[in-house]
Design an enzyme around this catalytic site. Structure first.
Site, PDB file in Angstrom:
ATOM      1  N   GLU A  26      60.072 -41.015  77.847  1.00 30.57           N
ATOM      2  CA  GLU A  26      61.289 -40.691  77.086  1.00 30.57           C
ATOM      3  C   GLU A  26      61.291 -41.306  75.696  1.00 30.57           C
ATOM      4  OE1 GLU A  26      64.960 -41.995  78.899  1.00 30.57           O
ATOM      5  OE2 GLU A  26      66.095 -41.727  77.055  1.00 30.57           O
ATOM      6  N   TYR A  47      70.963 -18.262  55.747  1.00 30.35           N
ATOM      7  CA  TYR A  47      71.112 -18.126  54.295  1.00 30.35           C
ATOM      8  C   TYR A  47      70.556 -16.799  53.786  1.00 30.35           C
ATOM      9  CZ  TYR A  47      73.066 -22.715  53.536  1.00 30.35           C
ATOM     10  OH  TYR A  47      73.911 -23.789  53.531  1.00 30.35           O
TER      11      TYR A  47
END
Lengths: 535, 375
Positions: B205, B105
């Site tokens: 995990e 941006y």
């Protein structure tokens, strides 16, 4: 050189005394170019213009021709053609304008424009038939200006001259004024305007002005100030003779024996050749040439084709010239570029010299949105009967894409002029060049040679355009790059970098651009990120 | 103010800053020599990715690409690269951080009032150029003050110093309660490991399992640093695990028993093709795999009833993994992957709680104690 049984001249010659000229004309007018309203008017302009151009050329005058066409009624026009030529003496006005087959061109063997010898008188007859009016002639010749009205006596083929007036003149020139019915002025492909324009291109030494109906003025300025070289008047070459020509010449011969007529009238026709012909035919070569029958003439022409002949002198062929064509194409068409090829004189049918010239004009003010073919024979535009013409076929056979030209969409004019004492016309209309293999191949080679030049111009242009585009594309990034690079490097200034980068771009894209392949930056990156792996 | 900020800059980003400036200087000197400025970076395509079996991770090969401003096809990219480089330099100088989206941006503006062209039209344009710069400069985007998503969570006996927002705080990994410490996107700049008192690192995990082990105070009992990347590891998490490994701690990874879970392990261990250019600082070649393995299903009877059917994608992924030479060279792994293909089964690490909730801790402990791990 096969005799054409439909040959109007043959008809005319054989039956002249039996039939009235008017009947003949009515019967054959379509073959003389008087078919269709547009074409008829074009034929009329062609006849007058051709006469003017030939007369000027012959007398070493740079032609100024003014043509005025006025609409005076439905399918009725007044045509006025004036030139600055030598004019005509009183004695021949009638013959030239009011007697069929009395033109000065007939039986003269040199390369010239119209060769029918029917021209101006044909127009007179057409005027007479369609309007009943005479042709008004004003001829200024050697200090005298003669004005008169000319008609053809349709029964006797003799001119009728009325209202003859004479006064002193300090100028020379011929003005012919006539009214025609059943004609139409058209700006299209077969119309007068197109014809005049094409004539102007092939006659760069002429200034031609056309005042079209509605007072629209089209001026074709002179492109070159030099007169064309005069063609030499040469004896006809045996290979160039048609049955009709042979018979007509024989009937007008002064010699007592056919063999003498042949050796005296034709170039390269030796006694030895007569001997060779004796072995090939049963014709009596000692007969009076005036008694040569059509059948005998036909046999003779066929036998002549079987012999080997020394080529006629090449200087009978006078092309327009590369420079001249280039100038007039530029002048009249105002294209972006032009390439003209003048080929060496070649021989067809074993003995007839001819030369092909091709000019291609591309872009610029050429309005046509496709390739146009301008066909010429001895500087005369061939406007009709395009389909059987060797020029058209040659153009069709060429793979234009190879030359960067798209005949379907590109603004291009292909100019082809064939010059020869004996143009191999198709039929009596003389509007198409016949499909003789060697001629067609030569035309094709000439066009291809010419197209190569255009290809190079197009290539240069496209390349220059590319370079300009590249330059522009790069220039738009320079400001941003200079500013960022100055800030990033903490060296140099935006202004200085901008100046230097501009210089580098200018040098690279103006001079010899290196042929380095321009490829986009490789968007690197590995395999598909298939398992939601974070980066 | 600016000079003060500048003096605050730490090692890594100072180096990145200097390298950015030098990149610019090199280009200016090219322009001074009347030649096109050039930008050289390593190719990141598949053809230039190789597995270094000595170092044990995926890295980029020697193939490089030199882009030239004067090459029309590369001009825009070239200009964009320099714009980004300059912008990143500004971020470092100002001591401010943003994401690659924030960067995009910042760079999305028109090239000029008269030009119908923006410096950047799509974020995808700027993302790849950030990678180009990381490779060309030899720095990480974090060094350029670009933040990435945070995802990993940590607990354990570790103290970290975090200098942030003008403040310096100490983070104590033992005092993070039930939520743990969220690993930031950059653990190199303004972040230091003060002390670690642990025997190993355990990477779990799934967050759910991490919470289970955290509740058991596994990290305390086992002297472990307990980390969950919550799926694939974020850059920050990966980098932190690597730093712990660099301190000599063994790293054990504990995932679902399926190709996807295993691939999380392999990405941690060797890096991935996508991130091959980061392999040197992000891979953990010495890490070991605890489970869950297909063999565990045979070994723990109760698991046999808890398997689920492998999906087509699992099978496809397993097949792909068997093709990777760095995996295929381990017979243990080939055996595991083949079992997936044969049985078409998989099992989640959560299934270990099927018997009793505390079994997870025992499972991990046993595996590590007996060194029942896969390479």
């Amino acid at each position: 050189m096969e005799p054409n049984p439909q040959d109007p001249l043959r008809d005319t010659n054989k039956d002249f005394r039996e039939h009235s000229v008017a009947e003949f004309f009515k019967k054959n007018k379509h073959m003389l170019g008087f078919s269709g309203k547009t074409r008829s008017l074009t034929t009329i302009i062609h006849e007058y213009m051709t006469n003017s151009l030939d007369a000027c050329d012959e007398h070493g005058i740079l032609p100024n021709i003014r043509i005025e066409v006025t609409e005076i009624g439905e399918e009725r026009y007044r045509v006025v053609v004036s030139d600055n030529g030598p004019g005509m003496p009183k004695s021949i006005i009638g013959k030239a304008i009011g007697k069929m087959l009395a033109g000065t061109k007939f039986h003269r063997y040199m390369q010239q424009r119209g060769q029918q010898g029917i021209g101006a008188t044909g127009c007179t007859m057409y005027a007479q038939i369609t309007t009943g009016k005479a042709v008004h002639v004003l001829s200024a010749h050697k200090g005298k200006a003669i004005s008169c009205d000319v008609k053809v006596d349709l029964k006797t083929n003799e001119p009728i001259i009325e209202n003859m007036a004479e006064q002193d003149a300090s100028y020379s020139g011929l003005t012919v004024e006539a009214e025609f019915g059943e004609v139409k002025f058209d700006k299209g492909a077969y119309g007068v305007l197109e014809y005049v324009k094409r004539t102007a291109i092939a006659n760069p030494h002429a200034q031609i002005e056309l005042i079209a109906p509605g007072n629209e003025v089209y001026k074709f300025a002179r492109s070159v100030d030099a007169l064309p070289k005069r063609p030499k008047e040469v004896q006809p070459h045996p290979l160039g003779i048609s049955t009709y020509d042979l018979q007509a010449m024989a009937h007008g011969a002064k010699e007592a024996k056919l063999s003498a007529f042949l050796t005296e009238s034709f170039t390269r026709f030796s006694a030895q050749k007569v001997q060779e012909l004796k072995g090939l035919t049963d014709i009596d070569f000692s007969k009076n040439p005036k008694e040569l029958t059509w059948e005998e003439a036909e046999k003779l022409v066929n036998a002549i084709q079987k012999l080997k002949w020394i080529a006629p002198p090449l200087d009978s062929v006078i092309p327009i010239g590369k420079e001249q064509i280039e100038k007039s194409m530029k002048n009249v068409l105002e294209p972006e570029f032009v390439n003209v090829v003048e080929r060496d004189i070649k021989i067809y049918s074993g003995g007839i010299p001819y030369a092909v010239e091709v000019g291609i004009a591309f872009g610029g003010k050429i309005n046509e949105k496709k390739g146009e073919i301008y066909r010429y024979a001895n500087r005369t535009p061939l406007m009709f009967d395009a389909s059987g013409c060797a020029i058209i076929e040659s153009v069709r056979e060429i793979e234009w894409k190879r030359y960067g030209i798209d005949m379907e969409t590109d603004p291009a004019v292909i100019f082809v002029n064939v010059s020869s004492v004996h143009i191999p016309y198709v039929g009596a209309g003389k509007q198409a060049i016949s499909d003789i293999d060697e001629v067609k191949q030569e035309i094709k080679n000439a066009i291809m040679e010419c197209a190569r030049g255009i290809k190079m111009s197009l290539g240069r242009k496209r390349k220059a355009g590319d370079m300009e585009k590249r330059k522009t594309a790069l220039m738009r990034y320079i400001k941003r790059l200079s500013e960022d690079l100055a800030n990033l490097s903490e060296e140099s200034s935006k202004a200085e970098l901008e100046k230097k980068l501009t210089h580098i771009i200018e040098t690279k894209y103006t001079a010899n651009m290196d042929e380095e392949e321009e490829k986009p930056a490789e968007k690197s990156g590995g395999e598909e990120n298939g398992n939601g792996e974070e980066e | 103010m600016a000079t003060e900020k500048k003096s605050e800059k730490r090692n890594e980003d100072q180096k990145a800053y200097d390298n950015l400036v030098n990149l610019g200087k090199d280009m200016v000197s090219e322009v001074d020599r009347d030649t096109t400025p050039t930008f050289e970076t390593s190719l990141r395509g598949k053809s230039n990715i190789l597995f270094d079996s000595k170092d044990g991770y995926l890295k980029l090969g020697d193939k490089t690409e030199t882009r030239k401003f004067m090459n029309l096809g590369q001009a825009r990219t070239f200009m964009q690269t320099i714009s980004i480089a300059n912008k990143l330099k500004q971020f470092i100088r100002e001591g401010l951080h943003t994401s690659i989206r924030g960067l995009y941006y910042q760079m999305k503006f028109s090239l000029g009032d008269d030009l119908d062209e923006s410096l950047f039209e799509e974020q995808s344009e700027s993302n790849v150029l950030v990678e180009d710069l990381e490779v060309a400069i030899g720095a990480k985007r974090e060094d350029f003050h670009l933040t990435t998503d945070r995802k990993g969570v940590l607990a354990g006996n570790i103290k970290l110093i975090d200098r942030f927002g003008g403040e310096e705080i100490t983070i104590d990994g033992t005092k993070q309660g039930r939520s743990g410490w969220m690993i930031p996107s950059d653990v190199d700049n303004g972040m230091e490991i003060e002390s670690v008192k642990a025997d190993y690192v355990l990477v779990v995990e799934k967050d759910a399992l991490w919470q289970r082990l955290n509740e058991d105070r596994f990290w305390q009992k086992e002297k472990a640093i307990l980390i969950t990347p919550k799926g694939q590891s974020s850059r920050g998490t990966r980098r932190l695990i690597r730093k712990l490994a660099d301190k000599g701690l063994p790293v054990y990874v504990f995932t679902d028993c399926d190709a996807w879970g295993w691939y999380i392990y392999w990405t941690l261990k060797t890096g991935s093709m996508n991130l091959a250019y980061l392999g040197k600082e992000f891979s953990i070649p010495n890490s070991r795999f605890i489970g869950v393995t297909m063999s565990d299903i045979d070994r723990y009877e109760f698991l046999q009833k808890l398997t689920i059917n492998a999906k087509e994608l699992d099978i496809k992924r397993a097949k792909e993994m068997m093709e990777y030479p760095w995996i295929a060279k381990h017979p243990e792994w080939v055996k595991e992957l083949k079992k997936v293909l044969d049985t078409k089964k998989k099992i989640e690490q959560d299934a270990l709680q099927g018997q009793r909730l505390t079994f997870v801790s025992e499972y991990v402990r046993d595996k590590i104690e007996n060194n029942e791990v896969l390479p």
